[in-house]
Design a protein around this motif. Sequence first.
Motif, short mmCIF file in Angstrom:
data_model
loop_
_atom_site.label_atom_id
_atom_site.label_comp_id
_atom_site.label_asym_id
_atom_site.label_seq_id
_atom_site.Cartn_x
_atom_site.Cartn_y
_atom_site.Cartn_z
N ARG A 162 0.83 -1.27 -0.06
CA ARG A 162 0.05 0.12 0.15
C ARG A 162 0.81 1.22 -0.04
O ARG A 162 0.62 2.14 -0.58
CB ARG A 162 -0.78 -0.05 1.18
CG ARG A 162 -1.90 1.16 1.16
CD ARG A 162 -2.46 1.21 2.62
NE ARG A 162 -3.39 0.02 2.91
CZ ARG A 162 -4.45 -0.16 2.67
NH1 ARG A 162 -5.18 0.21 1.89
NH2 ARG A 162 -4.94 -1.29 3.20
N SER A 163 1.89 1.28 0.83
CA SER A 163 2.83 2.20 0.92
C SER A 163 3.55 2.45 -0.38
O SER A 163 3.57 3.85 -0.79
CB SER A 163 3.43 2.37 2.20
OG SER A 163 4.83 2.48 2.16
N LEU A 164 3.96 1.57 -1.13
CA LEU A 164 4.44 1.62 -2.29
C LEU A 164 3.46 2.20 -3.37
O LEU A 164 4.00 3.01 -4.43
CB LEU A 164 5.12 0.31 -2.80
CG LEU A 164 6.56 0.01 -1.97
CD1 LEU A 164 6.60 -1.65 -2.14
CD2 LEU A 164 7.67 0.73 -2.28
N ILE A 165 2.24 1.77 -3.52
CA ILE A 165 1.43 2.18 -4.46
C ILE A 165 1.17 3.65 -4.18
O ILE A 165 1.30 4.43 -5.25
CB ILE A 165 -0.29 1.52 -4.23
CG1 ILE A 165 0.11 0.08 -4.37
CG2 ILE A 165 -1.14 2.26 -4.74
CD1 ILE A 165 -1.16 -0.97 -3.93
N GLU A 166 1.01 4.08 -2.94
CA GLU A 166 1.16 5.58 -2.56
C GLU A 166 2.06 6.37 -3.15
O GLU A 166 1.97 7.52 -3.65
CB GLU A 166 0.59 5.90 -1.12
CG GLU A 166 -0.59 5.30 -0.53
CD GLU A 166 -1.96 5.94 -1.10
OE1 GLU A 166 -1.64 7.10 -1.49
OE2 GLU A 166 -2.95 5.51 -0.67
#
Length: 436
Positions: A182-186
């Motif tokens: 999720r944090s990489l997507i963001e």
Amino acid sequence: MSELTLYRGEVFDFIDSPLNRKDAYRYFPDGALVVREGEIVDCGPFEEIKGRYTDYELVDYSGKLLMPGFIDSHIHYPQAEIIGMYGRQLLDWLEDYTFPAEQAFVSSEHADRMAHFFVEELFRNGTTACMAYATVHPTSVTALFSVASEYNMCMLTGKVLMDRNAPAGLTDTAEQGKSESRSLIESWHGKGRNRYVITPRFAISCSTEQLIAAGRLHEQYPGTYIQTHLSENKDEIDSTLSLCPDCQDYLEVYERARLVTDRSIFGHCIHLSDSECRRLVEAGSVVAHCPTSNLFLGSGLFDMQQANRVGMQTVLATDIGAGTSFSMLRTMGEAYKVQQLGGYPMSVFESLYKCTLGAAKALHLDDEIGCFGKGRKADFIVMDYAATPSQQVRMDYLKRHGKWTLENKLFGLQTAGDERNIQATYVMGKRVFTLA
Ligand code: GUN
Ligand code: ZN
């Protein structure tokens, strides 16, 4: 007025699938490609095009082939160091060579070095876009997106999810995998030309909980992609079904987790049942055929004719490091041989389509890459038909016999070509590789 560059050469691209129609491509033997600010402005016969513009820089590649850069839809960047390791079949090869190599990506220096190597190697081989697996380490993803961004390259990648059946240094947990993804997507998805790919490695290395978490994440970020492996090797299938005894077949494992979508790319798919094929088609999922890998690991022979018959979307890919070459030309050449063994002498136009416009369409990127339509990014390559003495005598022979046709030219590149035929590679109109 911003600057125009006009590239002169033999211009080739697809406008449709050669499976749909015979005239699915455009070919201008003395053609021109017009580029402004990294985008394609125009393309057509040189004599016509040059009359339309007054102020331009001319780059002359006469006699060379100008075509859209290759798209490699299934490749593992952390495996660039382990091409050609004697691992016998898939599961031993993963254990003996792949997992140890991937563990080194815990070091961000190593990841950064290998990401640079990887991207430069793609360019040397004429590949301008790819869908790549990173490793379980989030920094491996950051490294690859960062290097791709330096070149403005179209990069699709994601952190590998694996929470079981792997060494401790390579596992996450369902929760950790989800929050790191999720944090990489963001941070990266949609930033420049980067796209995020949710990447559960395969069912053997992902618990049901982890697969479900991956499916949920995709639903929360529907613009992302999903990549995984499916039905590559007989032992892998047996092991999967014993780990997931409630499932009728391998695909059901992914279906239960809502991972079978029209943004899902499944590597290999060699040993599917008719029902699995049908369900993949219904879902609009994509199958990446990786011939050099399948031959190297003795995984089996993918049946492209059957895939076409049922309307499956297929693309060609290297699957480095089980695949043995970065070259999409070599990959096309081996795809041809695999299909020959199945009684299907696949046309060179079909192979080429599946690593250019066909791949772009399968990845929902055809408004950006894959052809020379107006407004597409100027990601293209310049190919030399006769980069070796053997290719030269073949060309001379065909010319002498009046058979130096487009099909014979392309088929020669497919059969005997490799990175030596790539004279230059451009990404958004900028030359990122040139043969010394
Ligand atoms: N299945 C799960 N992981 C891998 C991998 O890294 N390479 C190949 N070829 N198959 C896999
Ligand atoms: Zn793979």
